[in-house]
Design an enzyme around this catalytic site. Sequence first.
Site, short mmCIF file in Angstrom:
data_model
loop_
_atom_site.label_atom_id
_atom_site.label_comp_id
_atom_site.label_asym_id
_atom_site.label_seq_id
_atom_site.Cartn_x
_atom_site.Cartn_y
_atom_site.Cartn_z
N ALA A 132 56.82 28.13 35.34
CA ALA A 132 57.20 29.23 35.70
C ALA A 132 57.22 29.56 37.50
O ALA A 132 57.84 29.96 38.03
CB ALA A 132 56.56 30.25 35.21
N HIS A 169 27.84 30.60 46.04
CA HIS A 169 27.00 29.96 45.22
C HIS A 169 26.48 31.16 44.54
O HIS A 169 26.11 32.00 44.99
CB HIS A 169 25.95 29.40 45.59
CG HIS A 169 24.86 28.85 45.18
ND1 HIS A 169 25.02 27.53 44.30
CD2 HIS A 169 23.74 29.27 44.78
CE1 HIS A 169 24.04 27.45 43.62
NE2 HIS A 169 23.30 28.36 43.67
#
Length: 591
Positions: free
Chosen positions: A440, A564
């Site tokens: 797509a 993080h």
Amino acid sequence: MSQIIEVKVPDIGDFKDVPVIEIAVKPGDTVQAEDALLTLESDKATMDVPSPAAGVVKELKVKVGDRVGEGVVVLTLEAAAAAEAPKAAPAASPALTPSPAAAPLPAGSYTGAVDIECEMLVIGAGPGGYSAAFRSADLGMKTVMIERYPSLGGVCLNVGCIPSKALLHVANVIEEASHFADVGVAFDKPTVDLNRLRAHKEKVVGKLTGGLAGMAKSRKVEIVRGYGVFIDPHHVEVSLTTGSGSELSGEKKVIRFEKAIIAAGSQSVKLPFLPEDPRIVDSTGALELRQVPKRMLVIGGGIIGLEMATVYSALGARIDVVEMGDTLMAGADRDAVKIWEKQNLHRFDKVMLKTRTVGVTCRPDGILVKFEGEAGPIDDQKYDLVLSAVGRSPNGKKIGAEKAGVTVTDRGFIPVDKQQRTNVAHIFGIGDIVGQPMLAHKGVHEAHVAAEVAAGIKSYFDATIIPSVAYTEPEVAWVGVTEAQAKGSGQRINIAKFPWAASGRAIANGCDYGFTKLIFDDETHRVVGGCIVGPNAGDMIGEISLAIEMGCDAVDIGKTIHPHPTLGESIGMTAEVFEGICTDLPPIRKK
Ligand code: FAD
């Protein structure tokens, strides 16, 4: 009067000594003013050198690989002759890729009544079609879109990407919950109400397709419900359809268009030896979720087959897979597939590689299947459901393309150039119908290019890479050059891998089996490929795609601060591994 002019590299900013990476023309080619003649690539960007005038290319003064700067003569052009040149179809297109068909078939010629007139006609309302129609309308064209089914969105929204992901999400939650007993939180075995699950999937689809209908309306894109076929290069006849499928109403309408975009998509390949039986389905049938079989056979070990296997297995089915090739998930890197296989051992009774299905018999107590090949079991096997997922074929031969003079290959694909033009300059092609990969996101990008070119904007499909994702459990995502491709083409590469066993977030999330891999060009250290296996791999592969498109090297990626603790920071750490500066892994032993 003809005039020979020297075409020079224009002002390209601070860049000097920039390599020529592509030459779009050859002596004798007719070009229009502003057409791209060649492409230069600096450290940070690619730039086209446009033609200063219409004309015929006389002589090339550079070749691919030459380094040039402002003022360097790249070719000579016979200028005035071009203005007098006949208006041949390919001249309308810069044709970075030469127009695929030199000699169009004789086209039809319609002189009858016309019901609707438009500047842009789009055939098919899948992700390619609706994106093309909406972009065309946004660019000011009076746009009509034909779709045979009652809801917009094509395969992707109705029977492909979206319903499969709605079910895969449920499957993933079931799977994840089943592992929680190991960490001290136990859930009861789920009970599945198929009717409600089906209704949930249909609601997801309905939200999106209903939204599309609203967006079409707000852009004044006229939708004609019916089956369209060309009757000449400027007319399409639509057999109107009705009901919940594509039943013909008996009425017809003729649409006259100035430009058209073919976005008629693809359909599942039918294996000729498979009998008609409700227990033998393609992906559309499998997504209907009529039953949860005890034993299910998936014919074809590609992404679609394996995604459906994940869903049915989570719902309780035992799965066998049969695949003619020597691997599942062909196209992905072997190391990633190996991890996927290890994590999926519990789903499958048999994975039969290098094996074919050679006979199928429908009996009241089940579907009896005979196999032949390296892994085929000796005895015939009995299944409650058989899913055939052996690929998709383009619909190019079903739209009367020959009447418009549009070339269609034997396999049903419509060849196009880099501006999505077919061999007929005012007719474009996009999506599954123009070629692989049948995805797509590729179709949507092609759609924007086609609409923009049709509106007179200088636009090209020049993506370097198109990412692929198997939304299985775990996900496998890859983009650009794979290890196997590099080996096959002799491309000199370097590989860096970051095992998720060293990722805090992966350990916390219970997916430390995954990895992130980057593939770098040996000489430039630019990233040319990548692969991720693990949860959310599909969401993360976009960063690697961007890095490849931007020409990033390992330092660019490694020095980009990632949040993080995330799975995504593994991409930065992989680049650090390449640079030998990763402090989240043991030190590299000095030789
Ligand atoms: P289509 O979506 O095929 O749409 C074409 C439309 O044209 C259809 O609505 C059709 O009815 C209509 N049409 C055809 N001929 C005519 C005509 N003559 N007149 C009028 N209307 C016509 N891709 C991804 O990127 N990610 C995924 O996760 C993903 N998952 C998939 C899962 C499954 C089970 C399947 C089957 C496919 C999946 N795909 C996925 C592929 C994706 O669905 C296709 O690549 C995409 O739909 C192609 O878009 P398209 O616009 O080219 O054509």
